[in-house]
Design a protein around this motif. Structure first.
Motif, PDB file in Angstrom:
ATOM      1  N   PRO A   1     -17.588   5.191  39.482  1.00 26.31           N
ATOM      2  CA  PRO A   1     -17.174   3.792  39.566  1.00 26.31           C
ATOM      3  C   PRO A   1     -16.465   3.316  38.306  1.00 26.31           C
ATOM      4  CG  PRO A   1     -19.380   4.048  40.427  1.00 26.31           C
ATOM      5  CD  PRO A   1     -19.033   5.354  39.785  1.00 26.31           C
ATOM      6  N   GLN A   2     -16.925   3.745  37.134  1.00 19.99           N
ATOM      7  CA  GLN A   2     -16.279   3.342  35.890  1.00 19.99           C
ATOM      8  C   GLN A   2     -14.853   3.879  35.814  1.00 19.99           C
ATOM      9  OE1 GLN A   2     -19.197   4.932  33.169  1.00 19.99           O
ATOM     10  NE2 GLN A   2     -20.051   2.897  32.747  1.00 19.99           N
ATOM     11  N   VAL A   3     -14.673   5.134  36.243  1.00 19.59           N
ATOM     12  CA  VAL A   3     -13.333   5.728  36.249  1.00 19.59           C
ATOM     13  C   VAL A   3     -12.392   4.898  37.115  1.00 19.59           C
ATOM     14  CG1 VAL A   3     -11.976   7.703  37.053  1.00 19.59           C
ATOM     15  CG2 VAL A   3     -14.081   8.083  35.759  1.00 19.59           C
ATOM     16  N   GLU A   4     -12.860   4.522  38.298  1.00 20.60           N
ATOM     17  CA  GLU A   4     -12.001   3.802  39.236  1.00 20.60           C
ATOM     18  C   GLU A   4     -11.697   2.387  38.758  1.00 20.60           C
ATOM     19  OE1 GLU A   4     -13.087   4.182  43.362  1.00 20.60           O
ATOM     20  OE2 GLU A   4     -14.025   6.138  43.001  1.00 20.60           O
ATOM     21  N   VAL A   5     -12.696   1.703  38.248  1.00 24.13           N
ATOM     22  CA  VAL A   5     -12.467   0.344  37.768  1.00 24.13           C
ATOM     23  C   VAL A   5     -11.566   0.363  36.530  1.00 24.13           C
ATOM     24  CG1 VAL A   5     -13.572  -1.680  36.731  1.00 24.13           C
ATOM     25  CG2 VAL A   5     -14.604  -0.575  38.728  1.00 24.13           C
ATOM     26  N   LEU A   6     -11.728   1.360  35.704  1.00 22.97           N
ATOM     27  CA  LEU A   6     -10.932   1.441  34.485  1.00 22.97           C
ATOM     28  C   LEU A   6      -9.476   1.798  34.763  1.00 22.97           C
ATOM     29  CD1 LEU A   6     -10.841   1.329  31.407  1.00 22.97           C
ATOM     30  CD2 LEU A   6     -11.657   3.687  31.353  1.00 22.97           C
ATOM     31  N   SER A   7      -9.252   2.764  35.642  1.00 20.32           N
ATOM     32  CA  SER A   7      -7.901   3.284  35.832  1.00 20.32           C
ATOM     33  C   SER A   7      -7.218   2.849  37.118  1.00 20.32           C
ATOM     34  CB  SER A   7      -7.935   4.819  35.807  1.00 20.32           C
ATOM     35  OG  SER A   7      -8.612   5.320  36.950  1.00 20.32           O
ATOM     36  N   GLY A   8      -7.990   2.402  38.107  1.00 15.91           N
ATOM     37  CA  GLY A   8      -7.411   2.087  39.403  1.00 15.91           C
ATOM     38  C   GLY A   8      -7.156   3.328  40.231  1.00 15.91           C
ATOM     39  N   ARG A   9      -7.680   4.473  39.781  1.00 21.90           N
ATOM     40  CA  ARG A   9      -7.529   5.743  40.490  1.00 21.90           C
ATOM     41  C   ARG A   9      -8.867   6.466  40.486  1.00 21.90           C
ATOM     42  NH1 ARG A   9      -4.813   9.394  38.069  1.00 21.90           N
ATOM     43  NH2 ARG A   9      -3.476  10.235  39.704  1.00 21.90           N
ATOM     44  N   THR A  10      -8.938   7.556  41.237  1.00 22.20           N
ATOM     45  CA  THR A  10     -10.183   8.309  41.288  1.00 22.20           C
ATOM     46  C   THR A  10     -10.275   9.352  40.182  1.00 22.20           C
ATOM     47  OG1 THR A  10      -9.172   9.846  42.875  1.00 22.20           O
ATOM     48  CG2 THR A  10     -10.466   8.002  43.776  1.00 22.20           C
ATOM     49  N   SER A  11      -9.263   9.433  39.348  1.00 23.81           N
ATOM     50  CA  SER A  11      -9.267  10.372  38.225  1.00 23.81           C
ATOM     51  C   SER A  11      -8.517   9.746  37.062  1.00 23.81           C
ATOM     52  CB  SER A  11      -8.602  11.700  38.618  1.00 23.81           C
ATOM     53  OG  SER A  11      -8.421  12.528  37.478  1.00 23.81           O
ATOM     54  N   LEU A  12      -8.942  10.099  35.851  1.00 20.72           N
ATOM     55  CA  LEU A  12      -8.236   9.629  34.664  1.00 20.72           C
ATOM     56  C   LEU A  12      -7.041  10.517  34.328  1.00 20.72           C
ATOM     57  CD1 LEU A  12     -11.166   8.742  32.255  1.00 20.72           C
ATOM     58  CD2 LEU A  12      -9.931   7.252  33.807  1.00 20.72           C
ATOM     59  N   ASN A  13      -6.986  11.678  34.938  1.00 18.75           N
ATOM     60  CA  ASN A  13      -5.928  12.637  34.639  1.00 18.75           C
ATOM     61  C   ASN A  13      -4.682  12.293  35.453  1.00 18.75           C
ATOM     62  OD1 ASN A  13      -4.289  14.797  34.145  1.00 18.75           O
ATOM     63  ND2 ASN A  13      -5.798  16.373  34.669  1.00 18.75           N
ATOM     64  N   PRO A  14      -3.584  11.857  34.805  1.00 12.07           N
ATOM     65  CA  PRO A  14      -2.382  11.474  35.552  1.00 12.07           C
ATOM     66  C   PRO A  14      -1.736  12.643  36.275  1.00 12.07           C
ATOM     67  CG  PRO A  14      -1.929  11.551  33.197  1.00 12.07           C
ATOM     68  CD  PRO A  14      -3.414  11.712  33.351  1.00 12.07           C
ATOM     69  N   ALA A  15      -2.087  13.869  35.871  1.00 15.61           N
ATOM     70  CA  ALA A  15      -1.503  15.046  36.515  1.00 15.61           C
ATOM     71  C   ALA A  15      -2.352  15.547  37.683  1.00 15.61           C
ATOM     72  CB  ALA A  15      -1.326  16.166  35.487  1.00 15.61           C
ATOM     73  N   ASP A  16      -3.453  14.883  37.937  1.00 15.36           N
ATOM     74  CA  ASP A  16      -4.347  15.306  39.019  1.00 15.36           C
ATOM     75  C   ASP A  16      -3.746  14.907  40.368  1.00 15.36           C
ATOM     76  OD1 ASP A  16      -6.369  15.932  40.740  1.00 15.36           O
ATOM     77  OD2 ASP A  16      -7.955  14.866  39.651  1.00 15.36           O
ATOM     78  N   THR A  17      -3.196  15.869  41.085  1.00 17.10           N
ATOM     79  CA  THR A  17      -2.550  15.580  42.368  1.00 17.10           C
ATOM     80  C   THR A  17      -3.551  15.210  43.451  1.00 17.10           C
ATOM     81  OG1 THR A  17      -2.584  17.949  42.930  1.00 17.10           O
ATOM     82  CG2 THR A  17      -0.605  17.094  41.841  1.00 17.10           C
ATOM     83  N   ARG A  18      -4.822  15.492  43.214  1.00 13.60           N
ATOM     84  CA  ARG A  18      -5.848  15.149  44.211  1.00 13.60           C
ATOM     85  C   ARG A  18      -6.340  13.710  44.054  1.00 13.60           C
ATOM     86  NH1 ARG A  18     -10.029  19.644  42.608  1.00 13.60           N
ATOM     87  NH2 ARG A  18      -9.383  18.709  40.608  1.00 13.60           N
ATOM     88  N   ALA A  19      -5.936  13.060  42.984  1.00 15.78           N
ATOM     89  CA  ALA A  19      -6.410  11.695  42.728  1.00 15.78           C
ATOM     90  C   ALA A  19      -5.854  10.733  43.769  1.00 15.78           C
ATOM     91  CB  ALA A  19      -5.992  11.247  41.331  1.00 15.78           C
ATOM     92  N   ALA A  20      -6.676   9.766  44.117  1.00 18.63           N
ATOM     93  CA  ALA A  20      -6.289   8.746  45.099  1.00 18.63           C
ATOM     94  C   ALA A  20      -6.495   7.373  44.477  1.00 18.63           C
ATOM     95  CB  ALA A  20      -7.160   8.894  46.353  1.00 18.63           C
ATOM     96  N   PRO A  21      -5.931   6.340  45.088  1.00 17.14           N
ATOM     97  CA  PRO A  21      -6.191   4.986  44.584  1.00 17.14           C
ATOM     98  C   PRO A  21      -7.686   4.683  44.601  1.00 17.14           C
ATOM     99  CG  PRO A  21      -4.351   4.976  46.112  1.00 17.14           C
ATOM    100  CD  PRO A  21      -4.966   6.335  46.205  1.00 17.14           C
ATOM    101  N   ALA A  22      -8.122   3.868  43.690  1.00 19.27           N
ATOM    102  CA  ALA A  22      -9.531   3.493  43.632  1.00 19.27           C
ATOM    103  C   ALA A  22      -9.930   2.695  44.868  1.00 19.27           C
ATOM    104  CB  ALA A  22      -9.782   2.659  42.372  1.00 19.27           C
ATOM    105  N   ARG A  23     -11.219   2.564  45.073  1.00 15.44           N
ATOM    106  CA  ARG A  23     -11.721   1.701  46.141  1.00 15.44           C
ATOM    107  C   ARG A  23     -11.186   0.286  45.943  1.00 15.44           C
ATOM    108  NH1 ARG A  23     -17.755   2.779  44.371  1.00 15.44           N
ATOM    109  NH2 ARG A  23     -16.698   4.646  43.606  1.00 15.44           N
ATOM    110  N   ASP A  24     -11.158  -0.484  46.973  1.00 16.82           N
ATOM    111  CA  ASP A  24     -10.568  -1.829  46.895  1.00 16.82           C
ATOM    112  C   ASP A  24     -11.336  -2.751  45.965  1.00 16.82           C
ATOM    113  OD1 ASP A  24      -8.580  -1.115  48.663  1.00 16.82           O
ATOM    114  OD2 ASP A  24      -9.679  -1.801  50.431  1.00 16.82           O
ATOM    115  N   SER A  25     -12.645  -2.611  45.944  1.00 15.03           N
ATOM    116  CA  SER A  25     -13.452  -3.515  45.124  1.00 15.03           C
ATOM    117  C   SER A  25     -14.716  -2.813  44.661  1.00 15.03           C
ATOM    118  CB  SER A  25     -13.833  -4.769  45.925  1.00 15.03           C
ATOM    119  OG  SER A  25     -14.642  -4.423  47.038  1.00 15.03           O
ATOM    120  N   TYR A  26     -15.338  -3.403  43.666  1.00 16.10           N
ATOM    121  CA  TYR A  26     -16.613  -2.896  43.178  1.00 16.10           C
ATOM    122  C   TYR A  26     -17.473  -4.085  42.798  1.00 16.10           C
ATOM    123  CZ  TYR A  26     -20.168  -0.385  40.587  1.00 16.10           C
ATOM    124  OH  TYR A  26     -21.370   0.107  40.156  1.00 16.10           O
TER     125      TYR A  26
END
Length: 322
Positions: A154-179
């Motif tokens: 949850p901290q990763v998603e709220v902080l970055s707006g994505r499911t990963s902090l790694n910008p090169a991570d092709t598996r990353a998706a947008p974060a959940r809509d809300s927390y």
């Protein structure tokens, strides 16, 4: 040392550089109720004694290139980084998430800005050469350990707006809509901090590029080439065959962390020959002339960069309570 580019969430990624796995450790969705303590004591927590000085020592003392007026100093980069981290922590607290980032400024570079005046034309500080040869002081060679927070998912998603902090991570998706019942911004709290500081469009690349070009062009000018030939002849008289100062370090390769007597001898001879031939001032004069021409050619773009940088610093100081 360029601090900002157009990529969002740059402070966040800098904090987690090289430790993406640790920063993105999975965790539960529980809320964490605690007030943030991001970088309130940053100034007192960081030893500023090893920070680079704005003015160089030795033969480069008092020399300031025209483009330095558009560059970011190390102190300014620390101010922006600390403001980014505080804003990110405060934003995350609104979601019930406590994250404390380490303060910026713990591992300073040897130069205050991209001009790197003290070593721009090779080493220039004789006192430093007598101790360290071509190397750096021990304090700058040691990297202080920076304890980075291991973030829950949850901290990763709220902080970055994505499911990963790694910008090169092709598996990353947008974060959940809300927390915790609160909508997450498109680029998370890091993006919101960028917007608050006005750093999304701040790009110092042009300044760095022009600075590098002027150094290369100035080396090819007739006066500098003549001065380099004089310096090389001086070094030859001292028993060293070398064409330009940048190659002098190869005359006495270092086997470990401590400079040899031969390395120190070469370094001192290098600087003495620079002084006797006037190489540094001759090179600086040609370099500065080219930079004045560059500024005249790119004045509008450079003024935009300076204005955005000044505004960002003002916003950062406000965010830090200054």
């Amino acid at each position: 040392m360029t601090h900002r580019t157009k990529a969002p969430a740059i402070a966040l990624l800098a904090v987690c550089a090289g430790l993406i796995t640790s920063c993105a450790a999975p965790g539960g969705d529980r809320a964490e109720s605690a007030r943030p303590d991001p970088v309130a004591d940053a100034a007192s927590a960081v030893d500023r004694g090893n920070w680079p000085k704005a003015d160089s020592d030795g033969l480069a003392k008092g020399l300031e290139l025209p483009l330095e007026a558009y560059m970011q100093s190390y102190e300014e980069s620390v101010t922006l980084d600390n403001a980014q981290r505080r804003l990110e922590s405060e934003c995350m607290a609104e979601y019930g998430l406590k994250v404390t980032f380490p303060p910026a400024g713990m591992n300073p570079p040897p130069n205050d800005n991209d001009a790197n005046m003290e070593r721009r034309y090779g080493i220039t500080d004789r006192a430093a050469a007598e101790k360290y040869g071509y190397g750096l002081p021990e304090a700058l060679q040691r990297q202080q350990r920076t304890e980075l927070p291991a973030l829950t998912q949850p901290q990763v998603e709220v902080l970055s707006g994505r499911t990963s902090l790694n910008p090169a991570d092709t598996r990353a998706a947008p974060a959940r809509d809300s927390y915790n019942g609160k909508e997450i911004p498109e680029d998370g709290c890091a993006g919101r901090a960028d917007d608050t500081l006005g750093t999304r469009s701040l790009d110092l690349t042009l300044v760095s590029e022009l600075d590098g070009q002027s150094l290369v062009r100035s080396q090819a000018t007739p006066k500098v080439r003549a001065a380099l030939a004089d310096w090389s002849a001086c070094m030859k008289d001292k028993g060293y065959t070398v064409d330009v100062p940048y190659n002098a370090i190869d005359l006495a390769p270092r086997a470990g962390d401590t400079p040899s007597k031969e390395e120190i001898a070469v370094a001192v001879a290098d600087i003495d020959c620079k002084e006797s031939t006037g190489l540094v001032k001759i090179w600086f004069t040609a370099d500065a002339k080219i930079q004045r021409e560059q500024i005249a050619e790119h004045r509008d773009q450079l003024n935009v960069v300076r204005k955005e940088h000044t505004n960002a610093l003002s916003a950062a100081k406000s965010a830090l309570g200054g």
